[in-house]
Write a protein that holds these residues in place. Structure first.
Motif, PDB file in Angstrom:
ATOM      1  N   THR A 274      -3.543   0.318  -4.409  1.00  0.00           N
ATOM      2  CA  THR A 274      -2.260  -0.981  -4.003  1.00  0.00           C
ATOM      3  C   THR A 274      -2.380  -1.720  -4.992  1.00  0.00           C
ATOM      4  O   THR A 274      -3.341  -1.650  -6.143  1.00  0.00           O
TER       5      THR A 274
ATOM      6  N   ASP B 101      -4.826   5.629  -0.587  1.00  0.00           N
ATOM      7  CA  ASP B 101      -4.340   5.129  -1.207  1.00  0.00           C
ATOM      8  C   ASP B 101      -4.247   4.267  -2.424  1.00  0.00           C
ATOM      9  O   ASP B 101      -5.273   3.980  -2.494  1.00  0.00           O
TER      10      ASP B 101
ATOM     11  N   ARG C 167       0.726  -0.824  -0.082  1.00  0.00           N
ATOM     12  CA  ARG C 167      -0.078  -0.044  -0.498  1.00  0.00           C
ATOM     13  C   ARG C 167       1.273   1.408  -0.154  1.00  0.00           C
ATOM     14  O   ARG C 167       1.863   1.148   1.176  1.00  0.00           O
TER      15      ARG C 167
END
Length: 191
Positions: free
Chosen positions: A34, A32, A9
């Motif tokens: 990922t 974020d 992440r």
């Protein structure tokens, strides 16, 4: 820049406007990125499974599907062709790296987000291109641009001379030829 993305992440803060059949326009902020998707923070938390269109600053408009939600957070997977998803991921990863700077004590000067972001970037040969300030410090600035500029090229941001010291997915990092007075670097700054 490499084509492979990290699997963990990475924080990236970008404003977004989202909408869908079940939701009228609402604001969100990316939190974020990922390998599984993009996380957002918002006062509106859509239900899992619904489709949303999100216009993310510096990234563009993307089709998504909600895969997680929580207290003022939700996560999406992109509903776009693989090549487009890879391009979006590379852009967001580059922006995450740009935002991932050392703690304030390790920086020469603090960065601010100026209120007036539009800036004219004049190249060494006299051509001018419009740019958008991402952040500014007494020693330099990050600028989003529609066309790439080579590292090492001399530029003038507004009336402030400098040179390009790095490139990221949608812009450049510039170090000023003469540092600004840190006391003058505030959100109202004009270069």
């Amino acid at each position: 820049m490499t084509d492979s993305l990290p699997t963990d992440r990475h924080a990236v803060i970008l404003p977004a406007l989202c909408w869908g059949r079940q939701h009228s326009d609402f604001y969100a902020v990316t939190a974020d990125i990922t390998a599984q998707g993009i996380g957002f923070r918002s006062a509106i938390v859509p239900e899992i499974g619904i489709a949303l269109t999100c216009s993310i600053r510096f990234v563009g408009t993307v089709e998504t599907r909600i895969v997680t939600n929580g207290s003022n957070t939700f996560g999406v997977r992109l509903s776009v062709p693989r090549e487009r998803a890879a391009a979006i991921a590379r852009t967001m990863w580059a922006l995450a790296r740009e935002q991932d700077h050392p703690p304030e004590g390790d920086r020469r000067h603090r960065r601010i987000a100026p209120r007036r972001r539009d800036v004219l970037v004049t190249l060494g040969d006299g051509r001018a291109v419009p740019g958008r300030l991402v952040n500014v410090s007494a020693s330099g600035a990050a600028v989003a641009l529609a066309r790439p500029i080579e590292v090492g090229e001399s530029v003038t941001l507004g009336s402030t001379a400098g040179r390009v010291v790095r490139r990221f997915a949608e812009g450049i990092g510039v170090v000023f030829d003469a540092a600004l007075d840190p006391a003058l670097v505030d959100p109202g700054i004009r270069l």
